[in-house]
Design a protein around this motif. Sequence first.
Motif, PDB file in Angstrom:
ATOM      1  N   PHE A   1       0.834  -1.214   0.000  1.00 17.73           N
ATOM      2  CA  PHE A   1       0.000   0.000   0.000  1.00 17.73           C
ATOM      3  C   PHE A   1       0.865   1.259   0.000  1.00 17.73           C
ATOM      4  N   MET A   2       2.004   1.181   0.728  1.00 15.55           N
ATOM      5  CA  MET A   2       2.896   2.355   0.797  1.00 15.55           C
ATOM      6  C   MET A   2       3.493   2.651  -0.580  1.00 15.55           C
ATOM      7  N   GLU A   3       3.758   1.584  -1.357  1.00 11.94           N
ATOM      8  CA  GLU A   3       4.277   1.790  -2.719  1.00 11.94           C
ATOM      9  C   GLU A   3       3.253   2.560  -3.548  1.00 11.94           C
ATOM     10  N   ASN A   4       1.962   2.219  -3.335  1.00  9.72           N
ATOM     11  CA  ASN A   4       0.898   2.959  -4.051  1.00  9.72           C
ATOM     12  C   ASN A   4       0.913   4.436  -3.665  1.00  9.72           C
ATOM     13  N   ALA A   5       1.374   4.702  -2.425  1.00 15.07           N
ATOM     14  CA  ALA A   5       1.413   6.089  -1.954  1.00 15.07           C
ATOM     15  C   ALA A   5       2.701   6.795  -2.378  1.00 15.07           C
ATOM     16  N   GLY A   6       3.529   6.114  -3.146  1.00 20.76           N
ATOM     17  CA  GLY A   6       4.718   6.777  -3.689  1.00 20.76           C
ATOM     18  C   GLY A   6       6.045   6.356  -3.085  1.00 20.76           C
ATOM     19  N   TYR A   7       6.035   5.412  -2.164  1.00 24.59           N
ATOM     20  CA  TYR A   7       7.308   4.946  -1.587  1.00 24.59           C
ATOM     21  C   TYR A   7       8.068   4.126  -2.632  1.00 24.59           C
ATOM     22  N   PRO A   8       9.417   4.112  -2.537  1.00 25.65           N
ATOM     23  CA  PRO A   8      10.196   3.412  -3.577  1.00 25.65           C
ATOM     24  C   PRO A   8       9.982   1.900  -3.553  1.00 25.65           C
ATOM     25  N   ARG A   9      10.125   1.262  -4.721  1.00 22.72           N
ATOM     26  CA  ARG A   9       9.998  -0.201  -4.795  1.00 22.72           C
ATOM     27  C   ARG A   9      11.224  -0.819  -4.142  1.00 22.72           C
ATOM     28  N   LEU A  10      10.993  -1.836  -3.314  1.00 24.02           N
ATOM     29  CA  LEU A  10      12.122  -2.487  -2.635  1.00 24.02           C
ATOM     30  C   LEU A  10      12.463  -3.798  -3.333  1.00 24.02           C
ATOM     31  N   SER A  11      13.694  -4.250  -3.103  1.00 23.62           N
ATOM     32  CA  SER A  11      14.124  -5.532  -3.665  1.00 23.62           C
ATOM     33  C   SER A  11      13.357  -6.673  -2.974  1.00 23.62           C
ATOM     34  N   MET A  12      13.156  -7.775  -3.702  1.00 24.13           N
ATOM     35  CA  MET A  12      12.489  -8.947  -3.108  1.00 24.13           C
ATOM     36  C   MET A  12      13.264  -9.465  -1.900  1.00 24.13           C
ATOM     37  N   PHE A  13      14.556  -9.151  -1.880  1.00 24.58           N
ATOM     38  CA  PHE A  13      15.419  -9.628  -0.802  1.00 24.58           C
ATOM     39  C   PHE A  13      14.983  -9.050   0.552  1.00 24.58           C
ATOM     40  N   SER A  14      14.324  -7.863   0.518  1.00 22.45           N
ATOM     41  CA  SER A  14      13.889  -7.239   1.777  1.00 22.45           C
ATOM     42  C   SER A  14      12.889  -8.139   2.512  1.00 22.45           C
ATOM     43  N   VAL A  15      12.104  -8.911   1.756  1.00 20.80           N
ATOM     44  CA  VAL A  15      11.124  -9.817   2.367  1.00 20.80           C
ATOM     45  C   VAL A  15      11.850 -10.861   3.219  1.00 20.80           C
ATOM     46  N   TRP A  16      12.925 -11.397   2.634  1.00 18.33           N
ATOM     47  CA  TRP A  16      13.740 -12.396   3.332  1.00 18.33           C
ATOM     48  C   TRP A  16      14.322 -11.815   4.624  1.00 18.33           C
ATOM     49  N   MET A  17      14.804 -10.553   4.519  1.00 18.73           N
ATOM     50  CA  MET A  17      15.428  -9.946   5.696  1.00 18.73           C
ATOM     51  C   MET A  17      14.411  -9.687   6.796  1.00 18.73           C
ATOM     52  N   VAL A  18      13.211  -9.264   6.412  1.00 15.95           N
ATOM     53  CA  VAL A  18      12.155  -9.018   7.417  1.00 15.95           C
ATOM     54  C   VAL A  18      11.787 -10.337   8.089  1.00 15.95           C
ATOM     55  N   MET A  19      11.648 -11.401   7.274  1.00 15.98           N
ATOM     56  CA  MET A  19      11.258 -12.700   7.823  1.00 15.98           C
ATOM     57  C   MET A  19      12.320 -13.228   8.792  1.00 15.98           C
ATOM     58  N   MET A  20      13.585 -13.136   8.381  1.00 13.52           N
ATOM     59  CA  MET A  20      14.662 -13.636   9.240  1.00 13.52           C
ATOM     60  C   MET A  20      14.762 -12.818  10.525  1.00 13.52           C
ATOM     61  N   SER A  21      14.594 -11.482  10.394  1.00 15.05           N
ATOM     62  CA  SER A  21      14.681 -10.623  11.583  1.00 15.05           C
ATOM     63  C   SER A  21      13.556 -10.959  12.563  1.00 15.05           C
ATOM     64  N   ALA A  22      12.335 -11.131  12.024  1.00 21.81           N
ATOM     65  CA  ALA A  22      11.192 -11.447  12.894  1.00 21.81           C
ATOM     66  C   ALA A  22      11.405 -12.798  13.573  1.00 21.81           C
ATOM     67  N   TRP A  23      11.928 -13.750  12.814  1.00 22.84           N
ATOM     68  CA  TRP A  23      12.205 -15.078  13.352  1.00 22.84           C
ATOM     69  C   TRP A  23      13.273 -14.993  14.447  1.00 22.84           C
ATOM     70  N   ALA A  24      14.339 -14.225  14.148  1.00 21.49           N
ATOM     71  CA  ALA A  24      15.432 -14.090  15.111  1.00 21.49           C
ATOM     72  C   ALA A  24      14.936 -13.422  16.387  1.00 21.49           C
ATOM     73  N   VAL A  25      14.141 -12.338  16.247  1.00 24.13           N
ATOM     74  CA  VAL A  25      13.662 -11.621  17.446  1.00 24.13           C
ATOM     75  C   VAL A  25      12.817 -12.548  18.312  1.00 24.13           C
ATOM     76  N   SER A  26      11.886 -13.306  17.687  1.00 30.45           N
ATOM     77  CA  SER A  26      11.025 -14.176  18.503  1.00 30.45           C
ATOM     78  C   SER A  26      11.839 -15.294  19.150  1.00 30.45           C
ATOM     79  N   ALA A  27      12.872 -15.807  18.427  1.00 29.65           N
ATOM     80  CA  ALA A  27      13.715 -16.867  18.997  1.00 29.65           C
ATOM     81  C   ALA A  27      14.580 -16.314  20.133  1.00 29.65           C
ATOM     82  N   ILE A  28      15.109 -15.076  19.941  1.00 29.02           N
ATOM     83  CA  ILE A  28      15.970 -14.476  20.972  1.00 29.02           C
ATOM     84  C   ILE A  28      15.160 -14.183  22.239  1.00 29.02           C
ATOM     85  N   VAL A  29      13.943 -13.642  22.041  1.00 25.65           N
ATOM     86  CA  VAL A  29      13.094 -13.332  23.198  1.00 25.65           C
ATOM     87  C   VAL A  29      12.840 -14.607  24.001  1.00 25.65           C
ATOM     88  N   ARG A  30      12.556 -15.709  23.284  1.00 28.98           N
ATOM     89  CA  ARG A  30      12.314 -16.999  23.949  1.00 28.98           C
ATOM     90  C   ARG A  30      13.579 -17.473  24.667  1.00 28.98           C
TER      91      ARG A  30
END
Lengths: 65, 196
Positions: free
Chosen positions: B162-191
């Motif tokens: 939705f933010m891209e529709n509002a004019g934000y720049p297109r991100l690389s597909m790789f950003s999806v991987w980084m978000v997923m790994m970061s979220a996974w790491a944070v939940s694993a670290i918290v545990r």
Amino acid sequence: MKNILRELRAERGWSQADLADRLEVSRQTINAIETGRYDPSLPLAFKISRQFKRKIEDIFDGNQH
Amino acid sequence: MHERKIWDRYLVGISGILCLVALALATFIKMDRHMPEGIVRTMILVSPLAALLLFLWAVVRQVRRDEVRHTRKIFLRYFAEMSAAFLLYAVVLVAVHRFGFPLPKGILKTLVLVSPTLPFLLIVWAVVRQFRRLDEYGRLVSLESIAIAFGVTAGWVITYGFMENAGYPRLSMFSVWMVMMSAWAVSAIVRCVAGR
């Protein structure tokens, strides 16, 4: 599910790590079962009952959650 | 609990957070074209790797001290398999960068450039093997972490769409991987830090 795992373990002077070693699970698993955060599967419940030579229903109270 | 064990746990948590901070910083610097080339930029770009090595060292250190033989055995086997797979992946990646890019456009170049996928499958295989070695509670906890990562990533992808529709720049597909790994790491670290 409430259980008397901690008491049975204490009777034998075993730590959580000792029991985990005997059951081939992690110490966290034993802790989760003892604190009632996790109910073991039937195979693990049988393993526990064999370890303490008690019936499953003597260790786990199925009526209390 | 033994004081040394508590410090081991903090070390895993701190080095894990360091990994994420270094990764975010490196991504930011990589996208920032105004920063001149130089030793500082290079150091920032390689810092995630250094932080990752520190994290792995902390995890192995903690696992080696685990009193439960079963846990120690399966995690050390996992690290051995994972390290071997990663090493092979790194070797193929370097070879592809060195010899693949100069090739003329065509089917051969495409095949060479996607060839790191093969050693990557070994990494997947190592993860699957470890998942099967975990006990039932371990599998449940891991699945919860993965489910959280899945949810966060889905939320991020939809929101940024939705933010891209509002004019934000297109991100690389790789950003999806980084978000997923970061979220996974944070939940694993918290545990890891909060778990007993």
